[in-house]
Every structure is written in structure tokens, then in C-alpha cells.
Design a protein around this motif. Structure first.
Motif, PDB file in Angstrom:
ATOM      1  N   ALA A  21      -3.342   5.436   7.624  1.00  0.00           N
ATOM      2  CA  ALA A  21      -2.130   5.117   6.924  1.00  0.00           C
ATOM      3  C   ALA A  21      -0.976   6.273   6.807  1.00  0.00           C
ATOM      4  O   ALA A  21       0.060   6.121   7.158  1.00  0.00           O
ATOM      5  CB  ALA A  21      -2.267   4.660   5.437  1.00  0.00           C
ATOM      6  N   HIS A  22      -1.769   7.541   6.885  1.00  0.00           N
ATOM      7  CA  HIS A  22      -0.989   8.753   6.661  1.00  0.00           C
ATOM      8  C   HIS A  22       0.383   9.026   7.918  1.00  0.00           C
ATOM      9  O   HIS A  22      -0.314   8.884   9.188  1.00  0.00           O
ATOM     10  CB  HIS A  22      -1.973  10.085   6.574  1.00  0.00           C
ATOM     11  CG  HIS A  22      -1.029  11.208   6.266  1.00  0.00           C
ATOM     12  ND1 HIS A  22      -1.108  12.498   7.095  1.00  0.00           N
ATOM     13  CD2 HIS A  22      -0.326  11.667   4.938  1.00  0.00           C
ATOM     14  CE1 HIS A  22      -0.163  13.257   6.507  1.00  0.00           C
ATOM     15  NE2 HIS A  22       0.023  12.854   5.232  1.00  0.00           N
ATOM     16  N   ASN A  23       1.458   9.128   7.441  1.00  0.00           N
ATOM     17  CA  ASN A  23       2.628   9.316   8.313  1.00  0.00           C
ATOM     18  C   ASN A  23       2.882   8.108   9.008  1.00  0.00           C
ATOM     19  O   ASN A  23       3.697   8.260  10.115  1.00  0.00           O
ATOM     20  CB  ASN A  23       2.158  10.587   9.266  1.00  0.00           C
ATOM     21  CG  ASN A  23       2.450  11.894   8.590  1.00  0.00           C
ATOM     22  OD1 ASN A  23       2.972  11.973   7.486  1.00  0.00           O
ATOM     23  ND2 ASN A  23       1.652  12.949   9.140  1.00  0.00           N
ATOM     24  N   GLU A  83       4.089   8.162  -7.103  1.00  0.00           N
ATOM     25  CA  GLU A  83       2.843   7.565  -6.692  1.00  0.00           C
ATOM     26  C   GLU A  83       2.682   7.620  -5.139  1.00  0.00           C
ATOM     27  O   GLU A  83       3.842   7.557  -4.484  1.00  0.00           O
ATOM     28  CB  GLU A  83       2.760   6.348  -7.521  1.00  0.00           C
ATOM     29  CG  GLU A  83       2.627   6.050  -8.960  1.00  0.00           C
ATOM     30  CD  GLU A  83       2.727   4.610  -9.371  1.00  0.00           C
ATOM     31  OE1 GLU A  83       3.351   3.830  -8.602  1.00  0.00           O
ATOM     32  OE2 GLU A  83       2.207   4.479 -10.336  1.00  0.00           O
ATOM     33  N   TYR A  84       1.576   7.290  -4.706  1.00  0.00           N
ATOM     34  CA  TYR A  84       1.312   7.075  -3.323  1.00  0.00           C
ATOM     35  C   TYR A  84       1.466   5.635  -2.914  1.00  0.00           C
ATOM     36  O   TYR A  84       1.023   4.665  -4.031  1.00  0.00           O
ATOM     37  CB  TYR A  84      -0.004   7.670  -2.966  1.00  0.00           C
ATOM     38  CG  TYR A  84      -0.223   9.257  -2.736  1.00  0.00           C
ATOM     39  CD1 TYR A  84       0.252   9.975  -1.804  1.00  0.00           C
ATOM     40  CD2 TYR A  84      -0.734   9.872  -3.787  1.00  0.00           C
ATOM     41  CE1 TYR A  84       0.152  11.138  -1.548  1.00  0.00           C
ATOM     42  CE2 TYR A  84      -0.961  11.206  -3.720  1.00  0.00           C
ATOM     43  CZ  TYR A  84      -0.568  12.006  -2.686  1.00  0.00           C
ATOM     44  OH  TYR A  84      -0.320  13.169  -2.558  1.00  0.00           O
ATOM     45  N   PRO A  85       2.184   5.205  -1.905  1.00  0.00           N
ATOM     46  CA  PRO A  85       2.384   3.773  -1.609  1.00  0.00           C
ATOM     47  C   PRO A  85       1.041   3.109  -1.761  1.00  0.00           C
ATOM     48  O   PRO A  85       0.272   3.463  -1.145  1.00  0.00           O
ATOM     49  CB  PRO A  85       2.856   3.682  -0.414  1.00  0.00           C
ATOM     50  CG  PRO A  85       3.750   5.116  -0.285  1.00  0.00           C
ATOM     51  CD  PRO A  85       2.880   5.970  -0.941  1.00  0.00           C
ATOM     52  N   LYS A  86       1.142   1.903  -2.560  1.00  0.00           N
ATOM     53  CA  LYS A  86      -0.125   1.109  -2.660  1.00  0.00           C
ATOM     54  C   LYS A  86      -0.365   0.062  -1.423  1.00  0.00           C
ATOM     55  O   LYS A  86      -1.104  -0.804  -1.501  1.00  0.00           O
ATOM     56  CB  LYS A  86       0.061   0.193  -3.844  1.00  0.00           C
ATOM     57  CG  LYS A  86       0.124   1.068  -5.151  1.00  0.00           C
ATOM     58  CD  LYS A  86       0.202   0.240  -6.535  1.00  0.00           C
ATOM     59  CE  LYS A  86       0.334   1.280  -7.760  1.00  0.00           C
ATOM     60  NZ  LYS A  86       0.716   0.539  -8.859  1.00  0.00           N
ATOM     61  N   THR A  87       0.552   0.073  -0.638  1.00  0.00           N
ATOM     62  CA  THR A  87       0.535  -0.644   0.838  1.00  0.00           C
ATOM     63  C   THR A  87      -0.190  -0.134   1.864  1.00  0.00           C
ATOM     64  O   THR A  87      -0.270  -0.507   3.249  1.00  0.00           O
ATOM     65  CB  THR A  87       1.834  -0.974   1.125  1.00  0.00           C
ATOM     66  OG1 THR A  87       2.627   0.173   1.396  1.00  0.00           O
ATOM     67  CG2 THR A  87       2.689  -1.950   0.242  1.00  0.00           C
ATOM     68  N   ALA A  88      -0.953   1.084   1.594  1.00  0.00           N
ATOM     69  CA  ALA A  88      -1.531   1.804   2.628  1.00  0.00           C
ATOM     70  C   ALA A  88      -2.884   1.421   3.073  1.00  0.00           C
ATOM     71  O   ALA A  88      -3.617   1.420   1.904  1.00  0.00           O
ATOM     72  CB  ALA A  88      -1.557   3.251   2.289  1.00  0.00           C
ATOM     73  N   PRO A  89      -3.214   1.118   4.090  1.00  0.00           N
ATOM     74  CA  PRO A  89      -4.580   0.806   4.410  1.00  0.00           C
ATOM     75  C   PRO A  89      -5.449   1.841   4.520  1.00  0.00           C
ATOM     76  O   PRO A  89      -5.267   3.054   4.288  1.00  0.00           O
ATOM     77  CB  PRO A  89      -4.484   0.390   5.665  1.00  0.00           C
ATOM     78  CG  PRO A  89      -3.355   0.803   6.400  1.00  0.00           C
ATOM     79  CD  PRO A  89      -2.579   1.286   5.351  1.00  0.00           C
TER      80      PRO A  89
END
Length: 506
Positions: free
Chosen positions: A259-261, A247-253
Motif C-alpha cells: 500500500a505504501h506510496n 490517521e492512516y487511510p483505512k483503504t490500504a491493503p
């Protein structure tokens, strides 16, 4: 390399542990933003010097060294991102742990007694918004970059303030920076030691896209069912990438470009009570069936002099044999001896105790406790708890019989989910031990041991040996927290968007 990363977009401190690249000195600055517009201009200026993760060749096409004399990286607290006036919708996308900050998570982290935020360095009484790191190949290179950053602060005309309040070597408590450095041996050569004498930073995790050298993955990636090691999923350490749960981390704004990188960083200043450690080791060794060095190795899971894993050198006699094999090995063989091991032959913890630092922070496949195929992979319970280690020792031990002074480790942990990774390890594996079937026995070196209710741990004996287990009792607080916070390290693209005020979550 199975997962290609845009290394031009990733800050260099995420991919590189600078100390391994001969950056022996570091200086950490903390700043407050008093004006959003001026603060963004300041971030734009710093971004021009931010070091990316692009590999350094020894020489460029013109034959000059491509390795910089100094690196610069930058990160922000949640309050800092608010001060920079990123959109409210983006702010709402950050996780609660990051929004709260470290001091308000003290009960989870076990920061009590001498580690309570009330006892931290004065700078942590301030509102910290920005963290800037300088790593240098020399102190002169660090100072030169520091002077340049001071010029940018001055140019902000009051929009950005460099915070003071760091402790120093001469009893100061109001320094404008935190210095750090590798420790040197008696001949002046740099070492990988910290102030208790342990060799540090051997088994840092490896993730997809970080390296294309298979040998570096041994013991540092994730253990597979066939006994091989694979790199961990990138999303465990970088936002915008798939993690071990696919999954993609759910902590990303939001937006994705913010968020990316990017990733989250835990910064902790950890004071080491060297005098107490030395007295504790001497006292406990009197009743221990082995040398004091063997006991010290049981505390950490590695021998102090060269980092030999105690699971492969469990006593004084086997350590001599291990050292002989190590001396005869080539460089690749030496690296493998230090990292490529499991606890499969030590399920009962008779060689490497369950309470050892190394086994607590990375139990490898041992939490299956010998049950075949208990999980999809042997390390299923640890693959989502790994953290990248950065940082360096700080200060000087002037009297090894005393605890006072200013010496310890600047600990920096990088992970995509502070709560799931760093906080879990700190709370459940360092200050608690139910997963290791040891109740509430704390890890010896980092546990928040309480003088009023002294801790103990048990070193198991080899089943069938006829020997009794060994009890280590009256464990004192060996490490104290003296400050820290949670930071967001944006990508270079995101830094430019923040500086330009164009973060758009819609």
C-alpha cells in the motif's frame, strides 16, 4: 517542505500533472491478463520503464536533457490484481468501492441515461485488468513507447492481451488505445483549454511533500483560520501517510509495502456535447443581465478566456478591470490572482453561484456560511474531499453545432479513498446540493440532467441590491460518461513485489 517523500518510490503521474511539463500527447492502453505467471513477467518488464516522481532537472551533469521524451505509468483494477494472483489476504484489504469497480457504482455516480455503462465504449464491455499510460513530448515519442509495449505484450505469448474497443475520430469503434492531447489555438500553440472553451486545471490541490514552493500552495492547499494556506495532508492522496484526520487511510491493503506510496485512480472518459452547450448558452443568455461570456463564467466559476475567478470579476465591467490588473502583474502575481481567493465576501453566492463548477468541487471555506468558527478550520468540510486532477482532452470538434463525434476529456482523479473523496463529490456536490442549501439542484456543467425532468439552478442576487435572482432552467445533459473504472496505482517497490510474486500479507 514539511514532509519528505521518497520520490524514487512514487509513480510520477501522482506527483506531476504531465501536461504542465510540456507532455502534450498521451495514449492510454487497457489490457487483460490471461496467465498469472506471464502477467507478472509482463509487469516486471513494464516496471523497468515506469516513470518515478523524481524531479527533472533541465540538464543532467553531462549537459544533456534529463526530461524524458515519454513517460510510462501503470495501474490495476481489482480483477487485475486477482489475475496477477496476489494473496487472498491482500485482496481482502481493498475497499468495497474499488472491488466493485465503476460500472457497478453507477447509481452512486449518477451514470444513467446516455451515461449508463450499456452505452460506454466497447472496450468497457471487456474485463479490464491493467491500465498503462504513455505521455509524450511528441506523438512520435508516444508511438515509440507504444511499439515497445506491444513488444512486451507479444513476448508474453498470450499471457497478456491488449484490449480493443475504443472509439476513434473516423467512426471507428475498435481501436486498441485511447489517444489524448492538449488543444491548440489558431496559431498552433498549446493551450489549457477543453472543448467547451474553459481554461482547465488551474487549482489542482497541493499536499505535504509535493512542493517546497509556498506560492504554489495559495488557494490550492487548505485554508487556515488566519487566512493562510497550508498543504493538505499527504495521506489524502498517498496511502501509508497520515491524512487530515491524523490517521492512516483505512483503504490500504496489506502488507504495508503493497500500500505504501500507492493510491487509487478514477479513470473516466467524458464526452462533451458541444453543440448542446453552445445552443444552451445562446438561449439562456437572451434573458440574462450580462454577456454570454459572463453567463458561461457563472456556470464554471471562472471566465473562459483566461480563467479569471468570477468571485473577483463578477460582471463584464469588473472583468475588464481584472484583466488590466492581470496584464500588469508579474508571473507570480498572475498565478496568485488565479488561485488565491475565498468566498468570504460572497457568502450568498451572488458573485460565484453555488451551482458553479468551481464552487461545487472546492467550496473552500464557504460551507461555514459566514458562521464564525463553525469548524476547527474554515475548510474542514472540504479538506477531506479533494482530488488530484490528471488527464487531457481527447478528440476534435469538427462541427461546433453538433454533439456527435468523439471529443471530450479523459478525466483522472487520484485520491486515497474513492468513496470519501471522488464519489462523495460526484454524488453529493455535483448531482445534489443539500450542503449548499440548494436542495437537489445539480451542478450545471457536469450534472446528470434529465431531459424528462429538466433541471434548474438559481443565481442569487446581491442582498439589498433590489435585483431579482436569475433562474437558469431546462438544463440539458452537457457531459456524458463513455467509460471508466477504478484502478490502484502501486509504488515502484510494490510493482516489483507484484512482478516477483512475493507480496506477503503475513
Amino acid at each position: 517542505m514539511t514532509h519528505k517523500l521518497d520520490l524514487t518510490d512514487i509513480q510520477g503521474n501522482i506527483i506531476k500533472a504531465y501536461g504542465r511539463y510540456n507532455f502534450q500527447k498521451a495514449r492510454y492502453l487497457f489490457l487483460r491478463i490471461d496467465d498469472g505467471n506471464k502477467g507478472r513477467k509482463f509487469v516486471g518488464a513494464i516496471t523497468t520503464k515506469v516513470t518515478s516522481a523524481v524531479p527533472w532537472d533541465k540538464q543532467d551533469t553531462e549537459g544533456t536533457s534529463a526530461v524524458p521524451q515519454a513517460t510510462t505509468n501503470i495501474a490495476f483494477t481489482f480483477d487485475g490484481l486477482q489475475a496477477l494472483e496476489i494473496p487472498t489476504a491482500s485482496q481482502r484489504g481493498f475497499p468495497d468501492d474499488f472491488i466493485m469497480g465503476m460500472s457497478k457504482r453507477k447509481d452512486i455516480l449518477g451514470d444513467d441515461g446516455p451515461s449508463d455503462p450499456a452505452n460506454w465504449d466497447k472496450v468497457w464491455k471487456e474485463k479490464v485488468h491493467v491500465w498503462i499510460s504513455i505521455n509524450g513530448q511528441s506523438i512520435d515519442a508516444v508511438k515509440k513507447r507504444y511499439e515497445w509495449i506491444l513488444e512486451q505484450v507479444e513476448a508474453s505469448k498470450g499471457g497478456v492481451v491488449l484490449l480493443t474497443g475504443h472509439r476513434g475520430e473516423k467512426g471507428e469503434d475498435n481501436l486498441p488505445y485511447q489517444d489524448a492531447s492538449v488543444l491548440y489555438d489558431a496559431t498552433g500553440m498549446p493551450t489549457s483549454k477543453e472543448h467547451f472553451g474553459y481554461t482547465d486545471g488551474i487549482g489542482d490541490p497541493v499536499f505535504e511533500g509535493q512542493t517546497n514552493v509556498p506560492a504554489r500552495v495559495l488557494g490550492r492547499g487548505k485554508l487556515m483560520r488566519d487566512g493562510t494556506w497550508h498543504p493538505l495532508a499527504t495521506g489524502e492522496f498517498l496511502l501509508g501517510h497520515v491524512d487530515e484526520a491524523m490517521e492512516y487511510p483505512k483503504t490500504a491493503p496489506k502488507p504495508w509495502l503493497l500500500a505504501h506510496n500507492g493510491t487509487y485512480m478514477v479513470y473516466r472518459k467524458l464526452h462533451e456535447n458541444v453543440g448542446t452547450f453552445n445552443r444552451f448558452l445562446e438561449e439562456q443568455s437572451k434573458s440574462f443581465d450580462g454577456s454570454a461570456e459572463m453567463l458561461a463564467a457563472k456556470f464554471a466559476g471562472r471566465w473562459r478566456n483566461n480563467g479569471a475567478p468570477i468571485v473577483h470579476a463578477p460582471d463584464d465591467a469588473s472583468k475588464i478591470e481584472w484583466d488590466q490588473r492581470y496584464a500588469a502583474a508579474d508571473e507570480a502575481g498572475k498565478r496568485r490572482m488565479l488561485t488565491d481567493f475565498t468566498y468570504n465576501e460572497d457568502i450568498h453566492g451572488a458573485k460565484c453561484p453555488y451551482s458553479a463548477h468551481l464552487r461545487r468541487i472546492n467550496p473552500r471555506g464557504s460551507l461555514e456560511f459566514g458562521v464564525k468558527d463553525a469548524y476547527d478550520t474554515p475548510g474542514a468540510l472540504v479538506n477531506r474531499r479533494r482530488i488530484l486532477r490528471r488527464g487531457l482532452p481527447y478528440g476534435e470538434v469538427k462541427d461546433s453545432t453538433r454533439d456527435d463525434g468523439n471529443h471530450g476529456i479523459i478525466f483522472m482523479a487520484l485520491n486515497a479513498d474513492i468513496q470519501r473523496q471522488f464519489e462523495f463529490v460526484q454524488q453529493q456536490w455535483i448531482n445534489y446540493a443539500n450542503d449548499f442549501k440548494e436542495g437537489n439542484d445539480k451542478e450545471v456543467l457536469l450534472g446528470n440532467h434529465d431531459a424528462k425532468n429538466p433541471s434548474k439552478v438559481v443565481f442569487s442576487a446581491e442582498p439589498g441590491s433590489g435585483k431579482p435572482p436569475h433562474f437558469v432552467s431546462n438544463i440539458p445533459r452537457l457531459v456524458e460518461t463513455r467509460g471508466g473504472d477504478y484502478f490502484f496505482i502501486p509504488s515502484i517497490t510494490a510493482l516489483k513485489a507484484i512482478a516477483a510474486g512475493i507480496v506477503d500479507p503475513t
